[in-house]
Structures are given as C-alpha cells and as structure tokens.
Motif scaffolding. Structure first.
Motif, short mmCIF file in Angstrom:
data_model
loop_
_atom_site.label_atom_id
_atom_site.label_comp_id
_atom_site.label_asym_id
_atom_site.label_seq_id
_atom_site.Cartn_x
_atom_site.Cartn_y
_atom_site.Cartn_z
N ARG A 56 -8.23 10.21 1.47
CA ARG A 56 -7.58 9.09 0.62
C ARG A 56 -6.78 8.17 1.52
NH1 ARG A 56 -2.56 9.85 -2.55
NH2 ARG A 56 -2.72 12.17 -1.98
N SER A 57 -5.94 8.84 2.47
CA SER A 57 -5.42 7.81 3.53
C SER A 57 -6.17 6.94 4.30
CB SER A 57 -4.44 8.79 4.44
OG SER A 57 -3.72 8.07 5.35
N LEU A 86 0.97 9.05 4.07
CA LEU A 86 0.68 8.54 2.55
C LEU A 86 2.51 8.47 2.21
CD1 LEU A 86 -2.06 10.13 1.15
CD2 LEU A 86 -1.92 7.80 1.45
N THR A 143 -6.60 14.61 1.23
CA THR A 143 -5.54 13.59 1.60
C THR A 143 -5.91 12.85 2.55
OG1 THR A 143 -4.01 15.35 0.91
CG2 THR A 143 -3.23 13.68 2.26
N LYS A 144 -6.30 13.35 3.59
CA LYS A 144 -6.98 12.37 4.99
C LYS A 144 -7.87 11.25 4.43
CE LYS A 144 -5.81 11.43 8.99
NZ LYS A 144 -7.01 10.95 9.70
N ARG A 175 -5.99 19.28 2.26
CA ARG A 175 -5.87 18.49 3.50
C ARG A 175 -6.78 17.41 3.51
NH1 ARG A 175 -5.61 22.61 7.41
NH2 ARG A 175 -7.72 22.11 8.19
N GLN A 198 -8.28 -0.80 3.64
CA GLN A 198 -8.22 -1.81 2.71
C GLN A 198 -6.80 -2.76 3.22
OE1 GLN A 198 -7.74 -0.91 -1.52
NE2 GLN A 198 -9.29 0.50 -1.37
N GLU A 199 -6.34 -2.49 4.17
CA GLU A 199 -4.96 -3.30 4.43
C GLU A 199 -5.52 -4.53 4.98
OE1 GLU A 199 -1.49 -1.33 6.16
OE2 GLU A 199 -2.83 -0.23 7.28
N GLY A 255 -1.75 13.13 5.34
CA GLY A 255 -2.65 11.93 5.47
C GLY A 255 -2.12 10.89 6.38
N LEU A 267 1.90 3.72 1.68
CA LEU A 267 1.96 4.08 3.03
C LEU A 267 3.26 3.87 3.58
CD1 LEU A 267 -1.28 2.37 4.43
CD2 LEU A 267 -1.06 5.00 3.91
N ILE A 285 -7.12 3.98 1.95
CA ILE A 285 -6.26 3.15 1.88
C ILE A 285 -5.88 2.30 2.98
CG2 ILE A 285 -3.89 2.88 1.26
CD1 ILE A 285 -3.81 5.53 -0.39
N ARG A 286 -6.11 2.83 4.01
CA ARG A 286 -5.74 1.97 5.33
C ARG A 286 -6.85 1.06 5.74
NH1 ARG A 286 -4.14 3.99 10.29
NH2 ARG A 286 -5.99 5.48 10.12
N PHE A 293 0.77 -1.24 -0.06
CA PHE A 293 0.07 -0.01 -0.04
C PHE A 293 0.93 1.27 -0.03
CE2 PHE A 293 -2.23 -3.37 1.82
CZ PHE A 293 -3.57 -3.44 1.18
N ASP A 308 -2.50 15.80 9.37
CA ASP A 308 -3.81 15.61 8.39
C ASP A 308 -3.11 15.73 7.18
OD1 ASP A 308 -5.69 14.96 10.44
OD2 ASP A 308 -6.60 16.93 10.10
N ALA A 309 -2.30 17.08 6.91
CA ALA A 309 -1.93 17.15 5.48
C ALA A 309 -1.18 16.09 4.77
CB ALA A 309 -1.40 18.51 5.36
N SER A 344 -9.75 20.07 13.41
CA SER A 344 -9.39 21.21 12.51
C SER A 344 -10.48 21.58 11.60
CB SER A 344 -8.14 21.03 11.52
OG SER A 344 -8.18 19.83 10.79
#
Lengths: 452, 429
Positions: free
Chosen positions: B360-361, A111, B357-358, B354, B367-368, A92, A43, B364-365, A41, A89-90, B279
């Motif tokens: 998307r992260s 990420l 990005t969060k 921001r 799906q781990e 990820g 990450l 992805i996580r 992944f 956060d920015a 935030s």
C-alpha cells in the motif's frame, strides 16, 4: 486559439511555488524542530539533520562518517539489523542515513497511520545504535571493495585530483577514504564519534506529512525531549590556497582512449548575493543540454558525449566545476575551447534567449523537486542546515526570474576565473602532457591516485 | 486512501483523453499510451514497436530533427518513452506554464511525423547499440530479455523479444515504417493523459484544436495473442553466457491468469511474499539459510514486465544467481520447498499484514508525482478500459487472504507449468 501550428505556443514564466505552512520551535535541550503539514498523501516523512560531518574529523579517519551513517540502521540496543528492516516494512516505510562533509542526515518515512512507530524507529536508530562488530567488519570489507571499483573509474580519479588541488589544506580536499583510513574504523571509534556529534544543540528535526502539527510536536518532544545536551565540538577549517595561477594536475592512465577533465575555481556560496545570477550564467555556459559548451564540444566538434558545469555550494566554500570526458587526441583543443568560453562569458553578456532558457531550466527543476513529500522534506532540511533565509523556498523562482543579463555578467567576472583555474586531467600522459602544458601557467604536476 | 480524480472523454476522431487536475504544485505531465507493443508486431517485423518509439523523437512537421529534447529542456521539462509487450508509453514532465508546449509537441508528431530514410537508418543503428549495451554485453542479458520468453510461449506474438532481431530491423523500409505509423498511431489507438496543475476548461479547447485535426484512421485489427490450449509439461534447457561469472537459473511458470481476476491479485502478492526484499521467503531460504544463492528475484510478470503492466497471457518468473557446485534443478527444488509451504499452510497474519502495508505504501508513493499518476490512470484506461479502475485495484490487492495466496501457489506454481533454464558461464564449459 489561432490555427497556426508552426511554432510553439507562447507561454508565461514558471509559476511561483507556495510551500505548505510550517511550525517551528526549539526544545529546551537546543534541538530545533520544524513541522510542515502536507496532507496530499497519507504519508509522514522525517529528517534528523546534524550540523557536523566528515570534516569534523581528521583526514586519517576519512570514510568513518560514511560508515557511521550506514551502520546506524544495522543494530540498536533493542533491535538487530533484520528486526529494524522488518519494522520499517511493517510501517510501510524505509529508514537510512548518509553523511557529507558538513552534515549527517537520517531520513525515514512511513504511512501516516504508523507515525508513532516511525518516530520510535528514528529515535532508536539515531540515539541508541550499537555498531555491532560483525556489521562493522562487513562494512569495512565492502568499503575496500567499493574503493577498488571507484579507483578503476577515471571520473572518480579526476574528482579526487580536482578536490585535492582546489581545496588544498581545507578538508573539502578529501573526498574518498584510503585503505589505511578504512582499517582504522572500529566499533569503539564509531561510538565515540557518534557521542561527539549526536547532540541536541547541533540537531534539527524536520517532519513533513499528513499529521496534525501539534501531534507531531508532541511526538518529537516525547522522543527527543530528554536527549542530554552536550558541548558541541568546535567547527572551522584551514583555508584553501589563494592567489593561484592556472595549473594542470595530471594523473597518468596509459592507453586511455579518453581524457577525463575537471576544470574550475572557488565560487559564490548559496548565501552570496551573486549566487543566483551565477547559477543562471552557469546554466548557459555548461549547465544544460543546450548550453554553449555542450553545443561547442559535442555538437560542433564531436569531442565528447557530454560536458557539464555546476556550482557546488557547500557550507564553507563553493566551486564552479566543469566535468567532461574527451577523446584523447582532442584534449589540448578541448581545454583551449573551454578556457575561451570561460573568457567569453566574462567579456560580453549572454543573449536574451540564453537567459530565458536558463531561468526556465532552473525554476522548472526547482518546482519539480517539490512534487514529492521527500523532496519537500529535503528542501526544508537544507534550508535549516545551510541557514538559508526563511522565505528561500517561496522566493527562489522569483529571484531566478529577476536575474538580468548584466547581473549574470557581473557574476561571471567575479566567479569564472580562467586565469586561475585548477585543471585536473586523467588520461594517457604520453599523448596529452605537452598539449596540456600549453595551458598551464605552472609546470604540469604529475599526481597519483590520491591526487598528490 | 487518496483517489485520483479523473475526467475521461473522446475526441470525434476517436482519441481518448483523460484529465487529472491537481493544483498543489506548479508542475504537469503530458503522457500518451499507444495500444501497440511488441506483442502486436507482425511476424517478420520484430522490434518494430521499439524502433518506432525511437523514431517518434526524430522530428515532425514543425519540429526539426534533434529539437524535441532541446525545446522541452529550454522550458525546464524532460521526457522519455518505453516500449512494453502490450503498449508504448510516452511522457513529458514540465513546469505547468509550459504545458501548452508539451501538448503542441505531441500533437505535431502524432499528426505529421517526419519519417525520413536518414532518421530510420540512424535509429536502426542506435537500437542495435542499445541491444549490444543492454543485452548482449550484460551478464545474463540474453537469458533475461530473450531466452526466457522465447522458451515460455508457443505463440510467436508472445515469444519474440521486444528488441527484435537485427535482420528484421534492417529489413524495415520507409514504407513499412509509414504503414506501422498509419495503423498503430491512429488517434483511436492512442490515449492522451494530462495530469497536474491546469484548469480543465482551459486545456480542453487546446487539446481539441491540436489533436482534433488529426484524421480518424480507424483501429488496427486486433492480434491474436492467445496461447494454444493444452496441458503444460515441464521443460528444461541450458545456455552458456559469455559475460557471467556464476551460474544462474531462470524459471518461468506459464499460463498466468488475466489482469483483474482474483488469482491475478493473489499472485501479485505472492510475488512479494516470495521475493520482496530481505525478509522475503525465498531470499531467506536461498541466500541466507542455505547460502546456495547470491541473489534471488522474481514475481508475476517477471522478468518481462511488472505485474501492473500485464495484460495476458504471461508468466510468473524467477531468476537466481547461485554458487558453483549446484545445478539449476537443485535451485528449483529449493524454491519448490518454499512454495510448497505456502501451498500447504498459506501466509501468517503478521507476515501478510507487513506485505500488504508495504504494498500500500509503495502504491501511494508511486502516485506522488504527476508522472506516476499519469502512468497509473493510462494503464487502467488501456488495460481495464477505465481510468478509474486504478483506484479500485488497490482494494482488490488488499482484499487477498492467506487462503487466496495458498490456492494460487498450489494451482499456478507447479512443476508442470515450470520452464527451467540453466545459464552457465562460458568459461566453465
């Protein structure tokens, strides 16, 4: 395939786990680095582990290491708490730290496209925290609230009583702060503690993820290469009591409908050759849903919703520890039955069926932990911090599967010690003390919320 | 971006199968998504889908009552299930050597569930206990799990709670339960997912033998879950809560768009802008700056379900615990001021970047693990009709612009669409 559906299909043992490849090196300042390429992944996860924890500091400072860990992410020389959270956060990701008796660990991920900013963030938080006064005060207030809540929970109290009396003079006996120790926490003291233990020679950095190993190594060198080496404070602790006789320590909680029990003794550490056989034995005794104690106390007698035993292995000492909450009027019988089962696993081998289930549970849990990148990173960090054998992760499933019934019996004879266990009980003393006294080789000791 | 490689097919009896092999770690998940949730219950039978989920663990032809969990654990696995508005989801996580055992267990219960009076009565009392624990004795539980839905919909299918009413559960006869099983747990109403470490060519004949023998019973008749047409008007109500110490405001904006539409994606992200962590806009406005609130939660689908489990129609909800001395309408006005800024100006570049990005992260996580991938592809298979839709979905979230979010805020989070529920601590009355 046959068309007989009446019994579950016969399957082989849990397959071995093959961890991804790793690279290891040590920076000139002594910081150890381990990089694992895991490209499943996009990450990257990073861990900074320190081989010093709460036991490095005197009991009067209990809780200070937890506060230190929490406050690392509440302000650095270049960013306040909100800016740190926004940066996480920015990219990820997330960043946080936690402390135990032996170690402190900072954990973060992002990420992989933001790996550079992740390493910057880690270095900022680990090397340049400022422990702002406002944040320190807030943390102290919250710790006092948390302590109040904890002390209303019988399971917390029994854990305190158990640790206090099992470990005695050893710092593992302290598992919670006090009002006084929380009051002593200050910005200045946290900065001194940080300076004392955040030193490269005590550190290990683990990077796992979708990143070129060379790029990861360069990134670590550039952020931690000029981290100045300092003399590490010495570690080493007084020893717990030896040659003890089975004793009951009782904390009175009038009107309690249940008795919270913790029963156990010192046991094999992870580096001990009897450790894996002991894990298998423990699983059959009380370490799983189908265990002997669960069947006996929950299903057969209905004394409890659950009972469990575990081998808690720390760096200097390990313990076999049973935990359960039983109906008040079944306290005496529960303790008797538990001790009988402790005795029984020492006198005869567990069955073929029990050992095969125990192996499946242990090996299955182990491989399932490795599904996530954070699981892989945490396992590699443990490997380094505890000084386990380099092939530990590759061989664990095989070692579990190789345990024989005789080896499990031998482990029980060495490390399941019904004649010298510590019995911690939190419950209605007026209704349970006499029954507990039947099982204590010493007079029952009444203790307070601090375990003494 | 990682993609989940899937292979989908159907058995002759109508059961759909999705395979997603990945051999990097020796673990696997067997999962079933059943196309029945609380929304498809018949009037007078509320709580059936959830009761039934419990009964699926109470024994089948070759698995005695109480043995399902134990047997699975003895192979190093674990399992659970959950009932939603639009579906019921079952899974078993196992070390991959035990995959055939998990398949055998699911096939046995899908083929011949043991529906006994003893199990039925026992599980009705377990469900009651669950309701007492999770709803009746929890501060704000009745509002979050019951009242907000009840006051946001006109169609009973959408309005009633997943947990159901005690009277209707007790009225469940063994015949009712059997009928529910025959209709809703028919193979053509189930999608089986196998994810993780296995060889598809080895597992396919096994699935065929185990599940293929279950007779085709057709599909249950679809249930009409549409809300009546007509304009929305603002509604307001008030309840008291025996366990709450502070007042709270529950808000639900009604008539949200269907999964897969452009507005749906924009509203999902708008949920993050308004409520996503420390935030976020409304956290800063209500908790930090004005210091009127203790906590702020919300988003598309909230509090009924997560946006990703959302078919339609649904709500965009919010829940705010606030300090005494204010009213729920004050809270709504404060929120509307924050929403109004977005409806007028959209979201700034840095903020949107921001949030994406969060998002998307997190995606992805999730799906781990084999379980995470199983949930994602089975939801796509059921709700979008295609397991592969899971991958395309992320791109559509990330394609949202500030203008999309601005338009969605202006169109959907209006006063007319709002249902406001004030929750007052009982003692303060």
């Amino acid at each position: 395939m046959t068309a007989d559906f009446s019994t579950p299909p016969i399957v082989g043992p849990v397959k071995p786990y093959h961890p991804p490849r790793r690279t290891e090196f040590t920076l000139p300042n002594g910081c150890e680095v381990l990089v694992v390429s895991d490209r499943r992944f996009p990450l990257v996860s990073v861990r900074l582990g320190l081989r010093r924890g709460a036991r490095q500091f005197p009991p009067e400072e209990a809780g200070a290491m937890d506060a230190l860990a929490d406050l690392l992410t509440e302000g650095t020389r270049s960013r306040n708490a909100k800016e740190l959270a926004e940066e996480a956060d920015a990219i990820g990701g997330e960043i946080g730290a936690s402390a135990g008796q032996d170690f402190l660990a900072v954990r973060a991920f992002a990420l992989s496209e933001h790996a550079d900013r992740l390493f910057d963030l880690l270095a900022d938080v680990a090397l340049r925290p400022t422990f702002p006064d406002g944040e320190v005060d807030l943390r102290k207030q919250n710790m006092l609230e948390e302590l109040k809540i904890s002390r209303s929970q019988p399971s917390f109290l029994s854990e305190v009583v158990f640790a206090k009396n099992l470990y005695g003079a050893h710092p593992y006996s302290i598992i919670a702060p006090t009002e006084e120790s929380i009051a002593r926490i200050s910005r200045r003291r946290l900065a001194e503690m940080h300076a004392a233990i955040f030193t490269p020679s005590l550190s290990v950095i683990v990077v796992v993820g979708d990143i070129d190993p060379q790029a990861a190594a360069d990134a670590i060198r550039s952020r931690f290469g000029d981290w100045t080496r300092r003399d590490a404070p010495a570690a080493g602790s007084p020893q717990p009591p030896k040659d003890r006789r089975r004793s009951v320590f009782l904390l009175d909680r009038p009107g309690s409908a249940q008795t919270d029990l913790r029963i156990g003794n010192l046991a094999a550490r992870e580096c001990d050759p009897h450790y894996v056989p002991l894990l298998v034995l423990n699983n059959a005794l009380g370490g799983s849903f189908a265990s002997r104690l669960m069947t006996e106390l929950r299903e057969r007698r209905g004394f409890t919703y659950g009972v469990s035993t575990q081998i808690a292995s720390q760096q200097e000492l390990a313990a076999l520890e049973l935990s359960t909450q039983v109906r008040t009027d079944s306290t005496e019988e529960s303790v008797r039955v538990i001790l009988e089962h402790f005795e029984r696993v020492r006198s005869e081998t567990i069955s073929d069926e029990e050992i095969s289930k125990a192996k499946n549970v242990l090996a299955g849990r182990f491989v399932r932990r490795m599904e996530t990148q954070r699981g892989v990173a945490d396992q590699f960090l443990r490997l380094k911090l505890y000084g386990l054998l380099p092939d530990h992760l590759e061989t664990f499933v095989g070692r579990v599967n190789a345990v024989t019934r005789e080896q499990a019996l031998e482990a029980a004879r060495r490390y399941v010690l019904p004649d010298s266990v510590v019995i911690a009980a939190v419950g209605d003393a007026s209704r349970i003390e006499a029954g507990l006294a039947l099982h204590s080789r010493e007079p029952v000791r009444r203790v307070g919320v601090g375990g003494e | 971006m990682p993609r989940i490689k899937t292979e989908s097919y159907s058995l002759p009896n109508g059961m759909r199968v999705v395979l997603a092999p990945d051999r990097t770690v020796p673990v696997a998940t067997v999962s079933m998504i059943v196309n029945v949730g609380s929304r498809s219950e018949r009037p007078g039978r509320s709580g059936f889908a959830h009761l039934f989920e419990h009964l699926m663990f109470e024994g089948s032809q070759n698995v005695p009552r109480g043995m399902f969990d134990k047997l699975l654990e003895s192979y190093g696995g674990d399992n659970n299930a959950s009932t939603h508005k639009d579906f019921t989801h079952y899974y078993e996580n196992v070390p991959s050597n035990a995959l055939p055992v998990a398949l055998w267990l699911d096939a046995d219960r899908l083929n011949a569930l043991a529906i006994t009076d003893e199990a039925r009565e026992n599980q009705i009392s377990v469900v009651k206990e669950e309701k007492r624990l999770r709803i009746d004795n929890e501060p704000y539980g009745p509002a979050l799990y019951d009242e907000i839905s009840a006051r946001s919909y006109k169609n009973w299918q959408n309005a009633h709670s997943t947990m159901g009413s005690f009277e209707e559960l007790e009225a469940a006869s063994r015949e009712d339960v059997q009928e529910f099983f025959n209709a809703n747990y028919a193979p053509s109403n189930v999608i089986l997912g196998v994810v993780g470490d296995f060889e598809p060519e080895e597992i396919k004949p096994r699935i065929e033998t185990l599940f293929g023998r279950i007779p085709n019973r057709g599909k249950p008749a679809p249930v009409d879950t549409r809300e009546p047409d007509g304009a929305f008007t603002f509604v307001k109500g008030s309840i008291s809560d025996a366990h709450a110490n502070l007042p709270a405001a529950g808000i639900a904006w009604r008539g949200m768009p269907e999964r897969g539409t452009r507005d749906f994606y924009a509203l999902s992200l708008l949920g993050s802008v308004l409520f996503g962590g420390k935030s976020s806009r409304l956290y800063l406005r209500l908790v930090k700056d004005s210091q009127t609130a203790i906590s702020v939660d919300g988003g598309l689908g909230f509090p009924e379900t997560d946006y990703s489990e959302f078919k339609a129609p649904g709500i965009f909800g919010a829940f705010v615990v606030y300090k005494s001395g204010r009213t729920a309408e004050d809270i709504l006005r404060l929120m509307e001021a924050g929403i109004g800024e977005i409806a007028a100006d959209g979201v700034g570049d840095a903020e949107l970047a921001r949030i994406k990005t969060k998002f998307r992260s997190d995606w992805i996580r999730s799906q781990e693990t084999a379980l995470g991938r199983a949930g994602m592809i089975l939801r796509a298979a059921l709700l979008d009709g295609d397991a592969k839709a899971a991958d395309a979905d992320l791109e559509r979230y990330l394609a949202c612009t500030s203008a999309d979010i601005r338009a969605a805020a202006a169109k959907y989070l209006t006063r007319e669409r709002a249902m406001l529920l004030e929750i007052l601590p009982e003692a303060s009355e």
